[in-house]
Design a protein around this motif. Sequence first.
Motif, PDB file in Angstrom:
ATOM      1  N   ARG A  13       4.203  -3.928   2.956  1.00 30.89           N
ATOM      2  CA  ARG A  13       5.077  -4.999   2.464  1.00 30.89           C
ATOM      3  C   ARG A  13       6.544  -4.747   2.812  1.00 30.89           C
ATOM      4  N   PHE A  14       6.785  -3.805   3.691  1.00 29.42           N
ATOM      5  CA  PHE A  14       8.122  -3.464   4.171  1.00 29.42           C
ATOM      6  C   PHE A  14       9.053  -3.088   3.021  1.00 29.42           C
ATOM      7  N   ASP A  15       8.474  -2.551   1.945  1.00 32.79           N
ATOM      8  CA  ASP A  15       9.259  -2.070   0.807  1.00 32.79           C
ATOM      9  C   ASP A  15       9.567  -0.596   1.071  1.00 32.79           C
ATOM     10  N   LEU A  16      10.519  -0.366   1.970  1.00 32.48           N
ATOM     11  CA  LEU A  16      10.753   0.980   2.481  1.00 32.48           C
ATOM     12  C   LEU A  16      11.340   1.930   1.445  1.00 32.48           C
ATOM     13  N   ILE A  17      12.082   1.383   0.501  1.00 39.00           N
ATOM     14  CA  ILE A  17      12.681   2.249  -0.518  1.00 39.00           C
ATOM     15  C   ILE A  17      11.595   2.904  -1.367  1.00 39.00           C
ATOM     16  N   ASN A  18      10.591   2.131  -1.765  1.00 38.18           N
ATOM     17  CA  ASN A  18       9.488   2.725  -2.522  1.00 38.18           C
ATOM     18  C   ASN A  18       8.626   3.633  -1.660  1.00 38.18           C
ATOM     19  N   VAL A  19       8.513   3.317  -0.368  1.00 36.91           N
ATOM     20  CA  VAL A  19       7.792   4.212   0.548  1.00 36.91           C
ATOM     21  C   VAL A  19       8.489   5.562   0.602  1.00 36.91           C
ATOM     22  N   GLN A  20       9.821   5.538   0.793  1.00 32.29           N
ATOM     23  CA  GLN A  20      10.581   6.787   0.862  1.00 32.29           C
ATOM     24  C   GLN A  20      10.474   7.567  -0.452  1.00 32.29           C
ATOM     25  N   LYS A  21      10.606   6.859  -1.562  1.00 38.06           N
ATOM     26  CA  LYS A  21      10.593   7.510  -2.879  1.00 38.06           C
ATOM     27  C   LYS A  21       9.274   8.233  -3.127  1.00 38.06           C
ATOM     28  N   TYR A  22       8.165   7.515  -2.955  1.00 38.47           N
ATOM     29  CA  TYR A  22       6.873   8.121  -3.282  1.00 38.47           C
ATOM     30  C   TYR A  22       6.409   9.119  -2.227  1.00 38.47           C
ATOM     31  N   THR A  23       6.871   8.963  -0.988  1.00 39.81           N
ATOM     32  CA  THR A  23       6.567   9.973   0.033  1.00 39.81           C
ATOM     33  C   THR A  23       7.277  11.280  -0.304  1.00 39.81           C
ATOM     34  N   TYR A  24       8.542  11.165  -0.743  1.00 34.01           N
ATOM     35  CA  TYR A  24       9.299  12.365  -1.153  1.00 34.01           C
ATOM     36  C   TYR A  24       8.623  13.032  -2.364  1.00 34.01           C
ATOM     37  N   VAL A  25       8.236  12.224  -3.361  1.00 32.65           N
ATOM     38  CA  VAL A  25       7.606  12.785  -4.566  1.00 32.65           C
ATOM     39  C   VAL A  25       6.281  13.453  -4.213  1.00 32.65           C
ATOM     40  N   VAL A  30      -1.353  12.534 -16.843  1.00 36.41           N
ATOM     41  CA  VAL A  30      -2.742  12.414 -16.379  1.00 36.41           C
ATOM     42  C   VAL A  30      -2.875  13.249 -15.110  1.00 36.41           C
ATOM     43  N   PRO A  31      -4.087  13.618 -14.719  1.00 35.29           N
ATOM     44  CA  PRO A  31      -4.258  14.395 -13.486  1.00 35.29           C
ATOM     45  C   PRO A  31      -3.737  13.646 -12.259  1.00 35.29           C
ATOM     46  N   THR A  32      -3.187  14.385 -11.315  1.00 35.33           N
ATOM     47  CA  THR A  32      -2.619  13.792 -10.104  1.00 35.33           C
ATOM     48  C   THR A  32      -3.714  13.474  -9.090  1.00 35.33           C
ATOM     49  N   SER A  33      -3.640  12.246  -8.533  1.00 40.54           N
ATOM     50  CA  SER A  33      -4.554  11.822  -7.477  1.00 40.54           C
ATOM     51  C   SER A  33      -3.761  11.638  -6.177  1.00 40.54           C
ATOM     52  N   ILE A  34      -4.008  12.518  -5.214  1.00 39.29           N
ATOM     53  CA  ILE A  34      -3.327  12.404  -3.922  1.00 39.29           C
ATOM     54  C   ILE A  34      -3.700  11.091  -3.244  1.00 39.29           C
ATOM     55  N   ASP A  35      -4.957  10.680  -3.412  1.00 30.54           N
ATOM     56  CA  ASP A  35      -5.414   9.431  -2.789  1.00 30.54           C
ATOM     57  C   ASP A  35      -4.650   8.228  -3.331  1.00 30.54           C
ATOM     58  N   LEU A  36      -4.370   8.235  -4.642  1.00 30.35           N
ATOM     59  CA  LEU A  36      -3.629   7.110  -5.228  1.00 30.35           C
ATOM     60  C   LEU A  36      -2.194   7.088  -4.705  1.00 30.35           C
ATOM     61  N   PHE A  37      -1.590   8.262  -4.542  1.00 28.20           N
ATOM     62  CA  PHE A  37      -0.253   8.339  -3.947  1.00 28.20           C
ATOM     63  C   PHE A  37      -0.265   7.727  -2.547  1.00 28.20           C
ATOM     64  N   LYS A  38      -1.254   8.120  -1.745  1.00 29.23           N
ATOM     65  CA  LYS A  38      -1.323   7.624  -0.369  1.00 29.23           C
ATOM     66  C   LYS A  38      -1.596   6.120  -0.334  1.00 29.23           C
ATOM     67  N   ASP A  39      -2.445   5.639  -1.239  1.00 33.47           N
ATOM     68  CA  ASP A  39      -2.711   4.193  -1.319  1.00 33.47           C
ATOM     69  C   ASP A  39      -1.429   3.430  -1.656  1.00 33.47           C
ATOM     70  N   ALA A  40      -0.666   3.977  -2.598  1.00 37.34           N
ATOM     71  CA  ALA A  40       0.589   3.325  -3.000  1.00 37.34           C
ATOM     72  C   ALA A  40       1.582   3.296  -1.843  1.00 37.34           C
ATOM     73  N   ILE A  41       1.710   4.405  -1.133  1.00 37.90           N
ATOM     74  CA  ILE A  41       2.636   4.476   0.007  1.00 37.90           C
ATOM     75  C   ILE A  41       2.231   3.476   1.079  1.00 37.90           C
ATOM     76  N   ASP A  42       0.936   3.386   1.373  1.00 31.93           N
ATOM     77  CA  ASP A  42       0.443   2.411   2.362  1.00 31.93           C
ATOM     78  C   ASP A  42       0.704   0.983   1.892  1.00 31.93           C
ATOM     79  N   TYR A  43       0.486   0.749   0.599  1.00 26.45           N
ATOM     80  CA  TYR A  43       0.693  -0.582   0.023  1.00 26.45           C
ATOM     81  C   TYR A  43       2.147  -1.029   0.206  1.00 26.45           C
ATOM     82  N   PHE A  44       3.095  -0.174  -0.155  1.00 27.59           N
ATOM     83  CA  PHE A  44       4.504  -0.547  -0.055  1.00 27.59           C
ATOM     84  C   PHE A  44       4.949  -0.639   1.411  1.00 27.59           C
TER      85      PHE A  44
END
Length: 432
Positions: A383-395, A366-380
């Motif tokens: 919740r102090f879920d740093l591993i997912n923050v690092q993963k999706y920030t890198y991606v 599907v088309p990439t949404s930068i806003d959805l990426f940023k929302d996900a990073i903020d969400y994790f």
Amino acid sequence: MLNYSQIIRIERVSQNMTQQTLAKGICSTSYLSKIEKGHIVPREHIREAILKRLNINSHLLVTSQEEQFLSELRIAFQRAITINRPSHARIVWNHFNQFNIEFSNVENFYLCNLYLQRLAIIANEPIKDIAEISAAFIAMLDQLSHEQRLIYYVNSCHYCLKRKLYKEATLFIHKAHELINRYPTDIEAWLIGDFHLTASKLYYKKYNYPPSISHAYQALHIFEKLDLHIPMINAYVRIGISGNRGGFYDYAKTAFDTAYNFSVQSEKVALYGPILQHLGYNATLRDKSKEALGYYKDSLKYLFAADSICFSIHSIIKEHSKSDDAEKIETWCDRGLIELLKIVDSDSQDAYYYHFSLFKMIHHIVPTSIDLFKDAIDYFYERFDLINVQKYTYVLGEVFMEREQFYEAALCYRHANEIMIQIQNRSSWQDL
């Protein structure tokens, strides 16, 4: 637990007394019949008159009822901790929370509320309700016994873990540890084992794996001596989880294999799915993707809760992502998006929505949404879920690189590195 209606009926029958004889001069026979069936609660003067005629001491009866209630609640409390499943704890919480008991002994009041507090935490009852119980104990800590105080500290640690308050949770664990070291003989051994499992979970959440493994082993030794099978399995699983994250992969696999074998021997089918999930992740870390997929797919045969099913689906997607198999990724993401609609916990529902949606974008389904990426990073991050923050920030950095937005990509890579330093409990890059 016997209530007044049951006690009155049992005592009347044991004394060969008819309802007419017992009710005479006190109430009507039909009124007594309704009391014995539990259809009505008798007025106090009627109840006392009936108990007097049956030669039952109402004060002793109250004391006996309190002790029986607490005995049943303590058994349910220990079992709920052992099983550690919200659905089970919610049933127990709802059952015992419906009783409106005025305790004659203040210590019994403390105990009841300490047990109910932990049940509420496991059952994922609203934080507000748990907070009200917790606040009530702050003013009476000095009046609690050593064992009661330990339960309070461990409960408070779990409460803080629910709210991602890791600094506060650590303070409670330290207080609990000091208490155990000073008064070990005043506290039941299984409660000390529960403390060590709680401490292991806390250090895992703080990405501090050696003490997490150490506490899990201390819990295991206690449960082995007590021959408590499910807590032993839980301890092995906790050792494996921390071993996975700490890089001790073969060590972790041995722990998971042992946990699984114990589960099979004990016929604890409900534990098969979660342990197979952990074995799958262990295989992933050992670069055995085919083996990992086998474990994850096998786990789905034994899972019934939607959030657990989504966990395995997410894991399968990650494996197919490594080989960029877009067709399989789309199939499993779609299945996951359908499954997550069944999740009760909105937090888990949101998390898996981000996972499944982002993987579709990552593989250009599907088309990439930068806003959805940023929302996900903020969400994790919230919740102090740093591993997912690092993963999706890198991606996200990779996405910017593909678009030749090099400045934005550099910012993402830098942020991902900063999160990596935080995960490793370092204050600066010089400490790496």
